[in-house]
Write a protein that holds these residues in place. Structure first.
Motif, PDB file in Angstrom:
ATOM      1  N   LYS A 198      -0.354  -2.995 -14.391  1.00 36.45           N
ATOM      2  CA  LYS A 198      -1.168  -2.564 -13.261  1.00 36.45           C
ATOM      3  C   LYS A 198      -1.437  -3.731 -12.312  1.00 36.45           C
ATOM      4  CE  LYS A 198      -3.443   0.947 -16.087  1.00 36.45           C
ATOM      5  NZ  LYS A 198      -4.684   1.317 -16.819  1.00 36.45           N
ATOM      6  N   LYS A 199      -1.570  -4.925 -12.897  1.00 39.90           N
ATOM      7  CA  LYS A 199      -1.773  -6.137 -12.092  1.00 39.90           C
ATOM      8  C   LYS A 199      -0.938  -7.268 -12.650  1.00 39.90           C
ATOM      9  CE  LYS A 199      -6.420  -5.312 -10.259  1.00 39.90           C
ATOM     10  NZ  LYS A 199      -5.956  -5.294  -8.860  1.00 39.90           N
ATOM     11  N   HIS A 200      -0.463  -8.135 -11.754  1.00 38.63           N
ATOM     12  CA  HIS A 200       0.286  -9.321 -12.161  1.00 38.63           C
ATOM     13  C   HIS A 200      -0.284 -10.529 -11.428  1.00 38.63           C
ATOM     14  CE1 HIS A 200       4.253 -11.829 -11.692  1.00 38.63           C
ATOM     15  NE2 HIS A 200       3.426 -12.380 -12.548  1.00 38.63           N
ATOM     16  N   TRP A 201      -0.798 -11.490 -12.199  1.00 43.97           N
ATOM     17  CA  TRP A 201      -1.243 -12.763 -11.638  1.00 43.97           C
ATOM     18  C   TRP A 201      -0.229 -13.839 -12.003  1.00 43.97           C
ATOM     19  CZ3 TRP A 201      -6.624 -12.910 -14.495  1.00 43.97           C
ATOM     20  CH2 TRP A 201      -7.383 -11.779 -14.125  1.00 43.97           C
ATOM     21  N   HIS A 202       0.089 -14.691 -11.039  1.00 45.80           N
ATOM     22  CA  HIS A 202       0.863 -15.897 -11.362  1.00 45.80           C
ATOM     23  C   HIS A 202      -0.018 -17.106 -11.079  1.00 45.80           C
ATOM     24  CE1 HIS A 202       4.363 -18.280 -12.341  1.00 45.80           C
ATOM     25  NE2 HIS A 202       4.136 -19.023 -11.275  1.00 45.80           N
ATOM     26  N   ILE A 203      -0.153 -17.965 -12.086  1.00 45.00           N
ATOM     27  CA  ILE A 203      -1.024 -19.135 -11.973  1.00 45.00           C
ATOM     28  C   ILE A 203      -0.153 -20.369 -11.768  1.00 45.00           C
ATOM     29  CG2 ILE A 203      -3.005 -20.315 -12.975  1.00 45.00           C
ATOM     30  CD1 ILE A 203      -3.289 -17.240 -12.842  1.00 45.00           C
ATOM     31  N   ASN A 204      -0.142 -20.887 -10.566  1.00 42.47           N
ATOM     32  CA  ASN A 204       0.683 -22.051 -10.238  1.00 42.47           C
ATOM     33  C   ASN A 204       0.149 -22.662  -8.951  1.00 42.47           C
ATOM     34  OD1 ASN A 204       3.115 -23.394  -8.761  1.00 42.47           O
ATOM     35  ND2 ASN A 204       3.781 -23.247 -10.886  1.00 42.47           N
ATOM     36  N   SER A 205      -0.037 -23.959  -8.945  1.00 41.21           N
ATOM     37  CA  SER A 205      -0.643 -24.613  -7.782  1.00 41.21           C
ATOM     38  C   SER A 205       0.271 -24.639  -6.566  1.00 41.21           C
ATOM     39  CB  SER A 205      -1.049 -26.050  -8.147  1.00 41.21           C
ATOM     40  OG  SER A 205       0.086 -26.783  -8.573  1.00 41.21           O
ATOM     41  N   LYS A 206       1.567 -24.320  -6.760  1.00 44.97           N
ATOM     42  CA  LYS A 206       2.512 -24.454  -5.658  1.00 44.97           C
ATOM     43  C   LYS A 206       3.078 -23.120  -5.161  1.00 44.97           C
ATOM     44  CE  LYS A 206       6.855 -26.784  -4.431  1.00 44.97           C
ATOM     45  NZ  LYS A 206       7.932 -27.672  -4.924  1.00 44.97           N
ATOM     46  N   LYS A 207       3.667 -22.340  -6.064  1.00 48.77           N
ATOM     47  CA  LYS A 207       4.383 -21.146  -5.599  1.00 48.77           C
ATOM     48  C   LYS A 207       4.334 -20.048  -6.649  1.00 48.77           C
ATOM     49  CE  LYS A 207       8.800 -23.039  -7.219  1.00 48.77           C
ATOM     50  NZ  LYS A 207      10.057 -23.680  -6.805  1.00 48.77           N
ATOM     51  N   ALA A 208       4.680 -18.831  -6.215  1.00 43.98           N
ATOM     52  CA  ALA A 208       4.731 -17.686  -7.112  1.00 43.98           C
ATOM     53  C   ALA A 208       5.898 -16.794  -6.701  1.00 43.98           C
ATOM     54  CB  ALA A 208       3.429 -16.904  -7.062  1.00 43.98           C
ATOM     55  N   TYR A 209       6.720 -16.417  -7.668  1.00 39.16           N
ATOM     56  CA  TYR A 209       7.806 -15.475  -7.413  1.00 39.16           C
ATOM     57  C   TYR A 209       7.375 -14.069  -7.833  1.00 39.16           C
ATOM     58  CZ  TYR A 209      10.851 -19.548  -6.936  1.00 39.16           C
ATOM     59  OH  TYR A 209      11.422 -20.729  -6.533  1.00 39.16           O
ATOM     60  N   ASN A 210       7.784 -13.096  -7.062  1.00 38.98           N
ATOM     61  CA  ASN A 210       7.491 -11.703  -7.396  1.00 38.98           C
ATOM     62  C   ASN A 210       8.583 -11.170  -8.321  1.00 38.98           C
ATOM     63  OD1 ASN A 210       6.311  -9.202  -7.431  1.00 38.98           O
ATOM     64  ND2 ASN A 210       6.981  -8.615  -5.379  1.00 38.98           N
ATOM     65  N   THR A 211       8.735 -11.810  -9.461  1.00 32.72           N
ATOM     66  CA  THR A 211       9.836 -11.520 -10.378  1.00 32.72           C
ATOM     67  C   THR A 211       9.815 -10.077 -10.859  1.00 32.72           C
ATOM     68  OG1 THR A 211       9.761 -13.826 -11.105  1.00 32.72           O
ATOM     69  CG2 THR A 211      10.953 -12.280 -12.505  1.00 32.72           C
ATOM     70  N   TYR A 212       8.633  -9.517 -11.050  1.00 34.54           N
ATOM     71  CA  TYR A 212       8.513  -8.173 -11.643  1.00 34.54           C
ATOM     72  C   TYR A 212       8.126  -7.121 -10.605  1.00 34.54           C
ATOM     73  CZ  TYR A 212       8.627 -11.591 -15.275  1.00 34.54           C
ATOM     74  OH  TYR A 212       9.002 -12.674 -16.042  1.00 34.54           O
ATOM     75  N   TYR A 213       8.167  -7.521  -9.331  1.00 34.65           N
ATOM     76  CA  TYR A 213       8.009  -6.624  -8.184  1.00 34.65           C
ATOM     77  C   TYR A 213       6.600  -6.048  -8.033  1.00 34.65           C
ATOM     78  CZ  TYR A 213      13.096  -6.696  -8.964  1.00 34.65           C
ATOM     79  OH  TYR A 213      14.386  -7.095  -9.204  1.00 34.65           O
TER      80      TYR A 213
END
Length: 592
Positions: free
Chosen positions: A336-351
């Protein structure tokens, strides 16, 4: 020993300025590939005791060697080359650095702009050749105070007027110097802050080998200062506490990125499943570190099996994930929700990326768990662990029955790895087989997962090994090893370096993929069947070599393989080419 006195500098202001800025920014490891046009730069770097310089002829290998150094130093390393096609050989490592967030400073010597596309040798259009895969670039302006007569005599140059006086040249040089210093300051700060590749193009005119005792002192210098961002995390605390099915999926992370307290909190939460890979460098008995062993057996059990492990909340950390199966699962059964924790970038790998939290993961979870946190009632952890444990038991039973193959070779190797080791893995089959077996807690794991190419695995490992005190083991496939064999052509191998080559006489991973196998077309253009071995190659570069063809000989050899020696050692394991794919596929079938 240098032929130049210790306090001499290049007489070309631009070359001296580039060297000086690297010194100021503490970019002290410089990998040089020999050439003529880069001579003023080479002179400056090798004539200054603040720099540690390396000489590697092959620019492609040199760049990956530098990437390995930077991987361990966590600080920019520079590569320096001559003009022309030499520069293009850096591109595979530049793209890997870009996607793996490794600071690499490419410094290319160049001809002056008016000497490009006029028929001179080793001249190409060097600016912007890496542009889509850079954090920043500085395309510097050539000096007009150096070789002024040559400059003014050229009717094509547009740097100064043809009738420019000495005073005109002096004023123009001051302007150029200021601009170049500002560009260098900015681009090197970005390499440090953004932890990625940058390109500095340095046009230099002959004469190239002149020196001066006059040191140039830059005037435009600033310290790299990160942007401070305020993030309100309270809403994340609420969402975390209310989600009954949470998956934490960890890609590539350097060792010690997250402390044991956080790991233990994850492990004890009944609503959390932690999926890791070998490159995650996170180990806990409650984490699932063989992701495909969870997912592959469910592929035959219908959608209901996947719905049972579908998360409400997906939290991803780190870089690229190896497992294609987990990507396919989360794309088909999204959270239902996807968080990516990264100080630089985030890819929408799982759409379904809903939040990019621009913080270091340790900082994020320190805050999250500092707030009142009552674990929600959930059977998610126990249910998924039950499936996973059952699959592993079936897999272990199957492993006792298999013939000598890639899969069995990896099992034997991983059972024999020392408790403390620096492990470098090549891509393709190697990194995938490695996911299936456990490693000791104090083994640190690295792999070029940014672009996932096979082209520089050995060179990267040699560079990384040079900056670690631990014994280094590289596990690689035959095609990866032979493709990067120029990695052997340097003097920076340590005697405690070990290489294991899994030689299945071709690109064995292609046998797992769809296609009509064992036909002349398939063998030649897909699997690339060959009969090469590394024996003579190892001998020509002065490396120790041994080979095995069976499981019992492999076990025997590994008992002595990691012991101290006076030179690096290569162990080549020959496995049967035509059964490896069946053995691996049947491993997952046995778990169903």
């Amino acid at each position: 020993m240098s032929q130049y006195p210790k306090q001499s500098f290049s007489e070309i202001p631009l070359a001296q300025t580039v060297v000086k800025f690297c010194d100021i920014k503490r970019i002290n490891h410089i990998v040089i590939s020999p050439g003529s046009r880069n001579a003023p730069l080479n002179l400056g770097f090798t004539n200054n005791d603040n720099f540690i310089t390396y000489s590697i002829v092959d620019e492609r290998s040199a760049a990956f060697f530098a990437l390995g150094l930077a991987q361990q130093l966590k600080h920019p390393v520079a590569v320096v080359c001559t003009s022309g096609s030499a520069l293009l050989n850096y591109y595979p490592a530049v793209s890997e650095a870009f996607y793996s967030d490794i600071p690499l400073v490419v410094i290319s010597a160049d001809r002056l702009p008016h000497r490009i596309d006029v028929g001179d040798g080793q001249t190409i259009r060097q600016p912007e050749v890496f542009e889509p895969h850079l954090e920043a670039a500085a395309y510097l302006t050539p000096d007009v105070s150096h070789a002024s007569k040559t400059l003014l005599e050229n009717p094509s140059q547009k740097l100064v007027a043809q009738d420019a006086s000495e005073s005109d040249l002096m004023h123009k040089q001051v302007e150029i110097q200021r601009s170049n210093e500002q560009k260098l300051d900015s681009v090197l700060n970005k390499a440090i802050l953004n932890s990625g590749p940058v390109h500095i193009n340095v046009p230099l005119e002959e004469p190239l080998y002149g020196t001066t005792s006059k040191e140039l002192i830059p005037q435009f210098i600033s310290d790299p200062e990160p942007n401070q961002t305020e993030i309100n995390l309270d809403s994340y605390v609420t969402q975390w506490n209310s989600a009954a099915k949470k998956i934490i999926l960890v890609g590539v992370l350097p060792p010690n990125s997250i402390n044991d307290k956080i790991l233990e909190t994850w492990a004890l939460d009944p609503s959390v499943i932690v999926l890791t890979e070998k490159t995650s460098n996170l180990k806990h008995s409650r984490f699932l570190d063989a992701i495909d062993s969870l997912i592959a057996p469910l592929e035959q059990n219908g959608e209901s099996a996947f719905e049972e492990i579908q998360p409400d909340l997906l939290i991803t950390l780190g870089g690229m994930v190896v497992s294609k199966k987990v990507k396919n699962f989360l794309r088909k059964f999204p959270p239902k929700k996807h968080w990516h924790i990264n100080s630089k970038k985030a890819y929408n790998t799982y759409y379904v990326l809903s939040n990019h939290v621009k913080l270091d993961p340790q900082e994020f979870f320190d805050y999250l768990f500092s707030k009142p946190n009552t674990p929600i009632e959930s059977s998610f952890n126990s249910a998924v662990h039950s499936i996973y444990s059952r699959n592993l038991l079936k897999g272990l039973a199957y492993l006792k029955t298999i013939p000598f193959s890639d899969l069995l070779a990896f099992k034997i190797i991983f059972n024999s790895i020392p408790k403390k080791l620096h492990l470098q893995l090549a891509n393709s089959s190697t990194i995938r087989y490695a996911q299936l077996f456990d490693l000791p807690k104090n083994v640190s794991v690295y792999c070029n997962r940014g672009t996932s190419g096979i082209d520089g695995s050995t060179s990267t490992a040699v560079g990384a090994a040079y900056k670690t005190e631990l014994q280094t083991l590289l596990i690689t496939g035959d095609l990866s090893f032979f493709y990067d064999c120029n990695a052997l052509w340097n003097t920076y191998w340590k005697s405690n370096f070990r290489v294991i080559i899994i030689n299945n006489q071709g690109g064995g991973i292609f046998r797992i993929l769809p296609g009509k196998k064992d036909t002349p077309l398939y063998d030649k253009y897909y699997e690339t069947v060959h009969n090469r071995n590394a024996k003579d190659l190892s001998k020509s570069f002065g490396l120790g070599y041994s080979s095995v063809y069976s499981g019992w000989r492999l076990k025997l050899k590994l008992k002595s393989f990691f012991k101290p020696s006076d030179r690096p050692q290569i162990l080549e394991i020959f496995t049967p080419r035509k059964i490896n794919d069946k053995v691996l596929l049947n491993y997952f079938k046995a778990m169903q």
